[in-house]
Design an enzyme around this catalytic site. Sequence first.
Site, short mmCIF file in Angstrom:
data_model
loop_
_atom_site.label_atom_id
_atom_site.label_comp_id
_atom_site.label_asym_id
_atom_site.label_seq_id
_atom_site.Cartn_x
_atom_site.Cartn_y
_atom_site.Cartn_z
N ASN A 179 -12.71 -3.19 2.64
CA ASN A 179 -13.64 -2.06 2.68
C ASN A 179 -14.56 -2.15 1.47
O ASN A 179 -14.10 -2.39 0.35
CB ASN A 179 -12.87 -0.73 2.66
CG ASN A 179 -12.01 -0.54 3.88
OD1 ASN A 179 -12.42 -0.87 4.99
ND2 ASN A 179 -10.81 -0.02 3.70
N HIS A 224 -10.05 -5.36 -3.38
CA HIS A 224 -8.72 -5.57 -2.78
C HIS A 224 -8.89 -5.95 -1.32
O HIS A 224 -9.77 -5.44 -0.63
CB HIS A 224 -7.85 -4.32 -2.91
CG HIS A 224 -8.50 -3.06 -2.45
ND1 HIS A 224 -9.44 -2.39 -3.21
CD2 HIS A 224 -8.37 -2.34 -1.30
CE1 HIS A 224 -9.85 -1.32 -2.55
NE2 HIS A 224 -9.22 -1.26 -1.38
N ASP A 241 0.85 -1.19 0.00
CA ASP A 241 0.00 0.00 0.00
C ASP A 241 0.88 1.24 0.00
O ASP A 241 1.88 1.31 0.72
CB ASP A 241 -0.93 0.00 1.22
CG ASP A 241 -2.07 1.00 1.08
OD1 ASP A 241 -3.22 0.56 0.95
OD2 ASP A 241 -1.80 2.22 1.08
N GLU A 288 -12.34 3.32 -1.28
CA GLU A 288 -11.88 4.41 -2.15
C GLU A 288 -11.62 3.94 -3.57
O GLU A 288 -11.92 4.66 -4.52
CB GLU A 288 -10.59 5.03 -1.58
CG GLU A 288 -10.84 5.89 -0.35
CD GLU A 288 -9.54 6.33 0.32
OE1 GLU A 288 -8.48 6.30 -0.34
OE2 GLU A 288 -9.60 6.68 1.51
P1 5GP Z 1 -9.79 1.40 0.18
O1 5GP Z 1 -10.07 2.65 0.93
O2 5GP Z 1 -10.37 1.44 -1.22
O3 5GP Z 1 -10.12 0.15 0.92
O4 5GP Z 1 -8.22 1.32 0.03
C1 5GP Z 1 -7.50 1.84 -1.03
C2 5GP Z 1 -6.04 1.75 -0.67
O5 5GP Z 1 -5.27 1.93 -1.84
C3 5GP Z 1 -5.58 2.80 0.33
O6 5GP Z 1 -5.05 2.15 1.48
C4 5GP Z 1 -4.52 3.61 -0.45
O7 5GP Z 1 -3.44 3.98 0.36
C5 5GP Z 1 -4.12 2.64 -1.53
N1 5GP Z 1 -3.68 3.27 -2.77
C6 5GP Z 1 -4.30 4.28 -3.43
N2 5GP Z 1 -3.63 4.59 -4.55
C7 5GP Z 1 -2.56 3.76 -4.60
C8 5GP Z 1 -1.49 3.61 -5.54
O8 5GP Z 1 -1.39 4.29 -6.55
N3 5GP Z 1 -0.57 2.65 -5.25
C9 5GP Z 1 -0.66 1.86 -4.15
N4 5GP Z 1 0.31 0.94 -3.97
N5 5GP Z 1 -1.65 1.97 -3.25
C10 5GP Z 1 -2.59 2.93 -3.48
#
Ligand code: 5GP
Length: 132
Positions: free
Chosen positions: A104, A117, A46, A112
């Site tokens: 999530n 994932h 992440d 987000e």
């Molecule tokens: P969500 O809120 O959708 O469960 O988690 C999305 C995750 O993706 C977040 O923890 C954020 O830090 C991660 N993330 C967002 N953009 C990128 C990216 O470009 N590269 C990586 N490796 N992680 C990302």
Amino acid sequence: GVKKNYKKVRSRVMTYDTENIFAKILRGEIPNTTVYENEYVLAFEDINPQAPIHILIVPKGPYTDMADFSLSAAGEEQVAFTKSISEVVTIAQLEATGFRAIANTGIDGLQEVPHYHLHILGGGPLGPMVNR
Ligand code: 5GP
């Protein structure tokens, strides 16, 4: 009844956004730090870690969230995804100390990125499961 709800779920419109950030990562358009990869799954670090170890496990198929994946992914994709958890846990050396897995989903889950994932968090105490 149960049948009615089931039909509702089956006909739910899942619009997958092919321009989401993980789709771009899967196409190699954005770099990532890969932890594990096979035919069906990519696991990478992440970018904004919420724990000393924070890895995201992503199916390569176009699924918006966990419910979409569990409904629509082929059996071999689902087996590969589940088995990748143990691969990642082994690579990250989390067996002894443990970890937390989070998916999530949707608005209440504060998802987000609209590509399924599984967060794998560990490397230290993680605190309470849910903030209230
Ligand atoms: P969500 O809120 O959708 O469960 O988690 C999305 C995750 O993706 C977040 O923890 C954020 O830090 C991660 N993330 C967002 N953009 C990128 C990216 O470009 N590269 C990586 N490796 N992680 C990302």
